[in-house]
Design an enzyme around this catalytic site. Structure first.
Site, PDB file in Angstrom:
ATOM      1  N   ASP A   1      34.743  12.693 -49.696  1.00  0.00           N
ATOM      2  CA  ASP A   1      35.228  12.141 -50.966  1.00  0.00           C
ATOM      3  C   ASP A   1      36.505  11.350 -50.679  1.00  0.00           C
ATOM      4  O   ASP A   1      37.552  11.930 -50.370  1.00  0.00           O
ATOM      5  CB  ASP A   1      35.496  13.314 -51.931  1.00  0.00           C
ATOM      6  CG  ASP A   1      35.905  12.840 -53.314  1.00  0.00           C
ATOM      7  OD1 ASP A   1      36.381  11.692 -53.449  1.00  0.00           O
ATOM      8  OD2 ASP A   1      35.765  13.640 -54.262  1.00  0.00           O
ATOM      9  N   HIS A   2      36.388  10.049 -50.805  1.00  0.00           N
ATOM     10  CA  HIS A   2      37.509   9.188 -50.404  1.00  0.00           C
ATOM     11  C   HIS A   2      38.679   9.245 -51.396  1.00  0.00           C
ATOM     12  O   HIS A   2      39.755   8.724 -51.131  1.00  0.00           O
ATOM     13  CB  HIS A   2      37.005   7.747 -50.267  1.00  0.00           C
ATOM     14  CG  HIS A   2      37.848   6.897 -49.369  1.00  0.00           C
ATOM     15  ND1 HIS A   2      38.760   7.414 -48.484  1.00  0.00           N
ATOM     16  CD2 HIS A   2      37.917   5.559 -49.215  1.00  0.00           C
ATOM     17  CE1 HIS A   2      39.355   6.432 -47.835  1.00  0.00           C
ATOM     18  NE2 HIS A   2      38.871   5.292 -48.263  1.00  0.00           N
ATOM     19  N   ARG A   3      38.475   9.909 -52.525  1.00  0.00           N
ATOM     20  CA  ARG A   3      39.619  10.081 -53.447  1.00  0.00           C
ATOM     21  C   ARG A   3      40.606  11.078 -52.872  1.00  0.00           C
ATOM     22  O   ARG A   3      41.785  11.068 -53.193  1.00  0.00           O
ATOM     23  CB  ARG A   3      39.135  10.591 -54.816  1.00  0.00           C
ATOM     24  CG  ARG A   3      38.253   9.599 -55.558  1.00  0.00           C
ATOM     25  CD  ARG A   3      37.640  10.233 -56.771  1.00  0.00           C
ATOM     26  NE  ARG A   3      36.834  11.400 -56.439  1.00  0.00           N
ATOM     27  CZ  ARG A   3      36.220  12.172 -57.325  1.00  0.00           C
ATOM     28  NH1 ARG A   3      36.344  11.901 -58.615  1.00  0.00           N
ATOM     29  NH2 ARG A   3      35.499  13.208 -56.943  1.00  0.00           N
TER      30      ARG A   3
END
Ligand code: CAO
Length: 394
Positions: free
Chosen positions: A366-368
């Site tokens: 999850d690149h967040r």
């Protein structure tokens, strides 16, 4: 007195379709079989023709708009009195915006263009001298090989072919498939995934596994590569706790337990049972859990606690094949490891090429929450653990 005729989309069940061309305008008078719209579905185009002659009373679609089965596309007003047309004997009056003095629908005009035919040289045999398709075919007889169905045709620059609808059979998704479909759609659309690829040299690990499998053991379960992969993931998650969390809204929760789910192909759909506290288990214990939970998943005998509490997931397609894939993160977890089939590859050892067993790893995260550097470090650490599991002792 006028009669309203509804033209609805038909034959588009379970097909994604859109309007690629609108060939008529509101108020326009059209002939029966005149093409009103062109619809693209699954890379072929269909013509929607007028079922009767009449005036376009309502045009309910726009170019590029979606089309679904049963959608109302056009309402035609069929008048009891014949609609005004130029007399058959007199030359047809030019229409606004059309430079020719012949009478032909946009569909006929485009056909003529495709076939390089000059419409002004063709005598129309349709109502009021209108040029109809038969007039074109008499000039280019070879293009059609079978009779035309009412509205479904495929157009290519070379020829017009009759579309034979594919033979199909439909079935409902199972409950499990529907559940998985909803879950992966949510994650895929809400979570910005990045997938980092790497490969790990597992030559020594495989030799160790094969040797272990030759030893008689009480537990009995044969060791595949998967328990080692799960063990290595559990160690990597201890070293990188930020991967062992979950994000709900803007709240990040880091889990104290390392509970690793693994994807099981049940034949009916995907299940992800969870090995609780995998970091505290030995490889043999993990293998026992994989056997128990895998069997339970396939026999639909998992209880709710078998599938709860996962903090990271492994999806191993290595027993099947493939070189890499982009796994979709499971639930509210932050990362998932995809494993493809280990393969012998020539690797340079500084003096010569030597055969090494390389295991492809695909880590989606999850690149967040996780940035690219952390993703690359995690997968490199995991790869090093698989190359030499003694590192797990450090
Ligand atoms: N590369 C090379 N060989 C591999 C491998 C890999 N990545 N992973 C497993 N293997 C080998 C095993 O070591 C075993 O070899 P031996 O026969 O020599 O012992 C063989 O392939 C068969 O393994 P397996 O598939 O029976 O066992 P597993 O522990 O690897 O997997 C389970 C168990 C339950 C996960 C598996 O049966 C399964 O369901 N896999 C599908 C997972 C899935 O659907 N993933 C996709 C999810 S996303 O849609």
């Amino acid at each position: 007195m006028s009669e309203r005729i509804e033209v609805r989309a038909k034959g588009f069940e379970k097909v994604e379709a859109f309007v690629s061309e609108v060939l008529v305008t509101l108020g326009q008078v059209v002939d029966r079989d005149e093409v009103l719209l062109r619809i693209e579905a699954e890379k072929v185009s269909f013509d929607q023709s007028a079922p009767v002659a009449g005036r376009i009373a309502e045009l309910l679609v726009t170019k590029n708009g979606d089309v679904h089965e049963g959608d109302l596309l056009v309402v035609l007003e069929r008048t009891a009195i014949e609609l005004p047309r130029a007399p058959a004997s007199a030359p047809a009056a030019p229409r606004v915006g059309v430079s020719s003095d012949y009478h032909a629908s946009p569909w006929i005009r485009s056909l003529a263009r495709e076939r390089d035919l000059d419409l002004s040289q063709i005598e129309g045999t349709g109502p009021h001298g209108r040029i109809v398709e038969a007039d074109l075919l008499s000039r280019a007889p070879s293009v059609r090989e079978t009779p035309l169905p009412s509205a479904t045709e495929v157009h290519t620059p070379e020829a017009k072919l009759v579309l034979v609808p594919p033979s199909t059979e439909s079935r409902q998704l199972s409950t499990l498939q529907r559940t998985v479909a909803r879950a992966v759609t949510r994650t895929w659309t809400e979570v910005p995934h990045v997938t980092q690829f790497d490969e790990s040299d597992v030559t020594e690990l495989e030799a160790f596994r094969v040797a272990l499998n030759r030893e008689p053991r009480k537990e009995g379960s044969k060791l595949s590569l998967l328990p080692f992969i799960v063990k290595a993931c559990a160690c990597a998650l201890r070293a990188f706790p930020d991967f062992n969390g979950s994000l709900a809204g803007e709240e990040l929760t880091l889990n104290r337990d390392v509970n690793i789910g693994f994807a099981v192909d049940t034949g009916d759909g995907l299940k992800v049972p969870v090995i609780q506290q995998a970091d505290r288990l030995s490889v043999l214990q993990i293998a026992g859990e994989i056997a128990r939970l895998g069997d339970g998943a396939r026999a639909a005998k998992l209880i709710s606690t078998d599938t709860r509490g996962g903090t990271f997931t492994v999806s191993n397609l290595g027993g099947v094949g493939g070189t890499a894939f982009t796994p979709i993160i499971n639930g509210h977890e932050l990362a998932i490891l995809g494993v493809s089939k280990a393969e012998l590859k020539p690797k340079w050892d500084g003096a010569a090429f030597v055969p090494r067993l390389m295991l492809p790893l695909s880590l989606s995260y999850d690149h967040r929450v996780i940035n690219g550097v952390a993703g690359a470090r995690f997968i490199a650490h995991l790869g090093a653990l698989l190359t030499d599991l003694r590192r797990a002792l450090l």
